[in-house]
Design an enzyme around this catalytic site. Structure first.
Site, PDB file in Angstrom:
ATOM      1  N   LYS A   1       0.839  -1.215   0.000  1.00 38.26           N
ATOM      2  CA  LYS A   1       0.000   0.000   0.000  1.00 38.26           C
ATOM      3  C   LYS A   1       0.867   1.255   0.000  1.00 38.26           C
ATOM      4  CE  LYS A   1      -1.622   1.693   4.001  1.00 38.26           C
ATOM      5  NZ  LYS A   1      -1.357   3.100   4.343  1.00 38.26           N
ATOM      6  N   ASN A   2       1.879   1.276   0.868  1.00 37.16           N
ATOM      7  CA  ASN A   2       2.637   2.518   1.044  1.00 37.16           C
ATOM      8  C   ASN A   2       3.624   2.792  -0.085  1.00 37.16           C
ATOM      9  OD1 ASN A   2       1.167   3.061   3.266  1.00 37.16           O
ATOM     10  ND2 ASN A   2       2.767   2.553   4.754  1.00 37.16           N
TER      11      ASN A   2
ATOM     12  N   ARG B   1      -4.293  10.980   4.620  1.00 34.62           N
ATOM     13  CA  ARG B   1      -3.196  11.929   4.735  1.00 34.62           C
ATOM     14  C   ARG B   1      -2.260  11.919   3.520  1.00 34.62           C
ATOM     15  NH1 ARG B   1       0.014  14.774   8.520  1.00 34.62           N
ATOM     16  NH2 ARG B   1       2.203  14.457   8.058  1.00 34.62           N
TER      17      ARG B   1
ATOM     18  N   CYS C   1      -5.094  12.871  12.951  1.00 33.97           N
ATOM     19  CA  CYS C   1      -4.916  11.430  12.770  1.00 33.97           C
ATOM     20  C   CYS C   1      -4.764  10.774  14.123  1.00 33.97           C
ATOM     21  CB  CYS C   1      -3.678  11.186  11.931  1.00 33.97           C
ATOM     22  SG  CYS C   1      -3.362   9.463  11.664  1.00 33.97           S
TER      23      CYS C   1
ATOM     24  N   ARG D   1       1.141  14.656  13.583  1.00 28.60           N
ATOM     25  CA  ARG D   1       1.595  14.551  12.201  1.00 28.60           C
ATOM     26  C   ARG D   1       1.529  15.866  11.422  1.00 28.60           C
ATOM     27  NH1 ARG D   1      -0.830   9.215   9.538  1.00 28.60           N
ATOM     28  NH2 ARG D   1       1.157   9.078   8.479  1.00 28.60           N
ATOM     29  N   PRO D   2       2.385  16.814  11.761  1.00 30.30           N
ATOM     30  CA  PRO D   2       2.408  18.085  11.032  1.00 30.30           C
ATOM     31  C   PRO D   2       2.921  17.920   9.594  1.00 30.30           C
ATOM     32  CG  PRO D   2       4.100  18.037  12.756  1.00 30.30           C
ATOM     33  CD  PRO D   2       3.405  16.727  12.805  1.00 30.30           C
ATOM     34  N   VAL D   3       2.882  19.049   8.825  1.00 24.73           N
ATOM     35  CA  VAL D   3       3.339  19.001   7.432  1.00 24.73           C
ATOM     36  C   VAL D   3       4.485  19.991   7.183  1.00 24.73           C
ATOM     37  CG1 VAL D   3       1.132  18.196   6.489  1.00 24.73           C
ATOM     38  CG2 VAL D   3       1.555  20.652   6.686  1.00 24.73           C
ATOM     39  N   ASP D   4       5.123  20.442   8.280  1.00 24.80           N
ATOM     40  CA  ASP D   4       6.165  21.465   8.138  1.00 24.80           C
ATOM     41  C   ASP D   4       7.294  21.048   7.187  1.00 24.80           C
ATOM     42  OD1 ASP D   4       6.547  19.571  10.186  1.00 24.80           O
ATOM     43  OD2 ASP D   4       8.135  20.763  11.100  1.00 24.80           O
ATOM     44  N   LEU D   5       7.664  19.778   7.211  1.00 27.84           N
ATOM     45  CA  LEU D   5       8.789  19.353   6.365  1.00 27.84           C
ATOM     46  C   LEU D   5       8.428  19.377   4.884  1.00 27.84           C
ATOM     47  CD1 LEU D   5      10.453  16.372   8.296  1.00 27.84           C
ATOM     48  CD2 LEU D   5      10.963  18.809   8.387  1.00 27.84           C
TER      49      LEU D   5
ATOM     50  N   ASP E   1       5.042   0.562  11.751  1.00 25.08           N
ATOM     51  CA  ASP E   1       3.812  -0.046  11.224  1.00 25.08           C
ATOM     52  C   ASP E   1       3.650  -1.513  11.638  1.00 25.08           C
ATOM     53  OD1 ASP E   1       3.146   2.332  10.072  1.00 25.08           O
ATOM     54  OD2 ASP E   1       3.678   1.765   8.028  1.00 25.08           O
TER      55      ASP E   1
ATOM     56  N   ILE F   1       8.626   6.849  16.602  1.00 24.77           N
ATOM     57  CA  ILE F   1       8.273   7.606  15.381  1.00 24.77           C
ATOM     58  C   ILE F   1       7.046   8.495  15.622  1.00 24.77           C
ATOM     59  CG2 ILE F   1       7.714   7.454  12.909  1.00 24.77           C
ATOM     60  CD1 ILE F   1      10.414   6.197  13.517  1.00 24.77           C
TER      61      ILE F   1
ATOM     62  N   ARG G   1      -8.588  -0.329   4.658  1.00 28.44           N
ATOM     63  CA  ARG G   1      -7.726   0.681   4.041  1.00 28.44           C
ATOM     64  C   ARG G   1      -6.401   0.069   3.601  1.00 28.44           C
ATOM     65  NH1 ARG G   1      -7.329   6.245   7.129  1.00 28.44           N
ATOM     66  NH2 ARG G   1      -6.016   6.478   5.302  1.00 28.44           N
TER      67      ARG G   1
HETATM   68  C1  EPZ Z   1       4.516   6.998   6.222  1.00 31.26           C
HETATM   69  O1  EPZ Z   1       3.782   8.075   6.809  1.00 31.26           O
HETATM   70  C2  EPZ Z   1       3.551   5.843   6.140  1.00 31.26           C
HETATM   71  N1  EPZ Z   1       2.404   6.208   5.332  1.00 31.26           N
HETATM   72  C3  EPZ Z   1       3.106   5.435   7.533  1.00 31.26           C
HETATM   73  O2  EPZ Z   1       2.274   4.304   7.428  1.00 31.26           O
HETATM   74  C4  EPZ Z   1       4.337   5.076   8.368  1.00 31.26           C
HETATM   75  O3  EPZ Z   1       3.927   4.779   9.679  1.00 31.26           O
HETATM   76  C5  EPZ Z   1       5.322   6.248   8.373  1.00 31.26           C
HETATM   77  O4  EPZ Z   1       5.639   6.630   7.001  1.00 31.26           O
HETATM   78  C6  EPZ Z   1       6.615   5.923   9.085  1.00 31.26           C
HETATM   79  O5  EPZ Z   1       7.221   4.815   8.499  1.00 31.26           O
HETATM   80  C7  EPZ Z   1       2.425   6.006   4.018  1.00 31.26           C
HETATM   81  O6  EPZ Z   1       3.418   5.601   3.440  1.00 31.26           O
HETATM   82  C8  EPZ Z   1       1.176   6.289   3.263  1.00 31.26           C
HETATM   83  P1  EPZ Z   1       6.675  10.291   8.290  1.00 31.26           P
HETATM   84  P2  EPZ Z   1       4.376   9.538   6.819  1.00 31.26           P
HETATM   85  O7  EPZ Z   1       6.600  11.584   7.586  1.00 31.26           O
HETATM   86  O8  EPZ Z   1       5.153   9.745   5.580  1.00 31.26           O
HETATM   87  C9  EPZ Z   1       6.774  13.655  11.665  1.00 31.26           C
HETATM   88  C10 EPZ Z   1       0.296   3.053   7.775  1.00 31.26           C
HETATM   89  O9  EPZ Z   1      -0.275   2.558   8.768  1.00 31.26           O
HETATM   90  N2  EPZ Z   1       6.600  14.690  10.623  1.00 31.26           N
HETATM   91  O10 EPZ Z   1       7.849   9.396   8.014  1.00 31.26           O
HETATM   92  O11 EPZ Z   1       3.246  10.438   7.105  1.00 31.26           O
HETATM   93  C11 EPZ Z   1       5.553  12.760  11.842  1.00 31.26           C
HETATM   94  O12 EPZ Z   1       4.572  13.376  12.636  1.00 31.26           O
HETATM   95  C12 EPZ Z   1       0.892   4.446   7.821  1.00 31.26           C
HETATM   96  O13 EPZ Z   1       0.388   2.485   6.685  1.00 31.26           O
HETATM   97  C13 EPZ Z   1       6.709  16.019  10.974  1.00 31.26           C
HETATM   98  O14 EPZ Z   1       6.934  16.353  12.139  1.00 31.26           O
HETATM   99  O15 EPZ Z   1       5.329   9.472   8.061  1.00 31.26           O
HETATM  100  C14 EPZ Z   1       6.184  11.544  12.468  1.00 31.26           C
HETATM  101  O16 EPZ Z   1       6.324  11.735  13.842  1.00 31.26           O
HETATM  102  C15 EPZ Z   1       0.608   5.153   9.093  1.00 31.26           C
HETATM  103  N3  EPZ Z   1       6.575  16.968  10.001  1.00 31.26           N
HETATM  104  C16 EPZ Z   1       7.568  11.486  11.811  1.00 31.26           C
HETATM  105  O17 EPZ Z   1       7.783  12.766  11.240  1.00 31.26           O
HETATM  106  C17 EPZ Z   1       6.340  16.634   8.701  1.00 31.26           C
HETATM  107  O18 EPZ Z   1       6.210  17.548   7.871  1.00 31.26           O
HETATM  108  C18 EPZ Z   1       7.719  10.464  10.692  1.00 31.26           C
HETATM  109  O19 EPZ Z   1       6.586  10.543   9.847  1.00 31.26           O
HETATM  110  C19 EPZ Z   1       6.240  15.283   8.345  1.00 31.26           C
HETATM  111  C20 EPZ Z   1       6.382  14.323   9.326  1.00 31.26           C
END
Ligand code: EPZ
Length: 429
Positions: free
Chosen positions: A22-23, A102, A126, A131-135, A316, A338, A408
């Protein structure tokens, strides 16, 4: 709303076919926005998240067509999905579609890269953390986009196109790395990503982009270099097998006992998981067509695990491992590094009789002799499937409510598990 009923106590024996990840599928589908030519994806799983994203892509003007499985075709054959973004007709990703998932927010990078503008709704909250989007925004700003926030929408503009830059991530983010890859492939000049995510799904996206004509070096390492190109072309790519689904079914077999071949599974994607399962007393053998998981007799042994970005133990699989450790012969410790709130399954596992205490980011699990079936509620995708695993081993009946979370990300879970002997059925309400 559908429910799942499980009558626990059956050992699992036979073969489970592992679906496409999926991912990986989600960012691969989004990559179709980068080209006016067709992207064909093979081994696409049939999942609610894939359908949600398809709706959003169609809204942007992407033509999609499925070559579905023919009647009688085995589960191991995923769909083939053709995505053709000849004309992007709308660069706005509306709240109604983005708030459902998301990962929809990831359309931001390719839309700005190709159309030089985009208006994308902020994703909703969520259950697994803030889970912010700052990055993501940092990535686009570094590549020269001007960003505004208007009525819950991110508005990004880069009238002259994006320009390559050096982007250093303060911590590893899968989604921010996807965004950077998809934005930088069409940016002018060179982009260097430092502290990039090394997850196999990121590599899969990068490999597909290379097939489309992108110039990318260093995939699967923390430093990735991208030379921007004018345009991307047609490509065909097969989605890699789902390592989270693989690990989930391996833990199910570990929990119930039995002998199951996970056909199509790739052991090299589970380097941090296999040793943990072996330490717990599970036998895993790599065969030509997958991984064979066996457990007979002895009780599960406790483990101590921290979740980490790849190649560490995946967040995950944290909930599923916790379900397994509820019946270990001793005390296990699991630390979630994480996401700050990914323990929604703890209170539901307690309903089976599990003994788990939480302190900050750490869960301590005192193994019990036996779980007892219970009515429980699915909260998020991976938490939900941990309840399925617990139910398979619990004495008596388990009813899982709100199973849309499971749909999902797990393709035909009840069919796959009943084929190997589980007593599991979907009850339509
Ligand atoms: C991906 O989410 C996966 N989703 C998640 O799987 C997975 O748990 C996660 O990566 C970690 O491996 C998909 O691939 C669709 P991140 P993602 O950005 O990209 C923080 C599932 O169950 N962060 O690596 O959203 C964030 O809050 C899902 O299949 C910021 O602070 O995860 C987290 O603490 C759930 N600012 C950390 O980074 C940002 O702008 C890592 O999240 C972005 C992220």
């Amino acid at each position: 709303m559908d429910r799942i009923k499980i009558t626990g106590g059956e050992r699992l024996n036979g073969t489970i076919c592992v679906s496409g990840a999926k991912n990986a599928t989600l960012p691969l589908m989004i990559a179709s926005l980068l080209s006016d030519q067709t992207l064909t994806l093979d081994n696409v799983p049939q999942l609610a998240d894939v359908n949600i994203l398809e709706r959003l892509l169609r809204h942007h003007g992407v033509d999609t067509a499925h070559d579905g499985r023919r009647p009688g075709q085995d589960l191991e054959n995923g769909d083939t999905l053709h995505l053709s973004a000849k004309n992007i007709v709308d660069t706005t990703a509306p709240y109604e579609l983005v708030s459902k998932m998301r990962a929809s927010f990831w359309v931001l990078g390719p839309l700005v890269a190709r159309c030089h503008r985009a208006r994308v709704s902020l994703p909703g909250g969520c259950a697994i953390g803030t889970r912010p989007v700052d990055l993501y925004l940092m990535v686009l700003e570094k590549l020269g986009a001007k960003l505004d926030l208007e009525d819950g929408y991110v508005v990004a503009e880069a009238p002259g196109g994006l320009v390559g830059n050096r982007i250093s991530f303060p911590f590893v983010s899968v989604g921010a790395t996807h965004t950077a890859l998809m934005a930088a492939v069409l940016a002018r000049g060179e982009t260097v990503l430092e502290n990039a995510a090394c997850e196999p799904e990121v590599q899969d996206l990068g490999e597909c982009l290379i097939k489309m004509g992108a110039k990318i070096d260093g995939l699967g390492t923390p430093t990735v270099t991208i030379q921007g190109v004018e345009s991307l072309g047609r490509a065909r790519h097969s989605v890699l097998p789902d390592r989270i689904e693989t690990g989930t079914y391996a833990m199910a077999v570990a929990m119930t006992g039995g002998n199951v071949l996970l056909r199509g599974a790739r052991a090299d994607l589970l380097d941090a998981v296999i040793p943990v399962l072996k330490q717990a007393g599970v036998d895993l053998k790599i065969e030509n067509d997958g991984i064979r998981v066996t457990r007979n007799g002895a009780r599960i042994q406790p483990v101590k695990v921290d979740t980490q970005p790849y190649p560490g133990f995946p967040t995950d699989l944290q909930a599923q491992l916790m379900a397994l450790m509820t019946v270990a012969d001793g005390v296990s410790e699991i630390r979630e590094t994480i996401f700050e709130n990914r323990f929604m399954h703890v209170q539901e596992l307690a309903r089976f009789g599990a003994d788990i205490s939480l302190s900050g980011d750490q869960a301590t699990i005192n193994g019990v002799e036996e779980l007892t079936g219970a009515p429980v509620m699915a909260t998020d995708l991976r938490a939900s499937v941990s309840l399925v695993i617990a139910g398979l081993a619990a004495e008596g009946d388990t009813f899982i409510n709100r199973i849309y979370h499971i749909d999902r990300g797990f393709e035909r879970i009840e069919q796959k598990l009943s084929q190997v002997g589980a007593k599991i059925e979907r009850l339509a309400d």
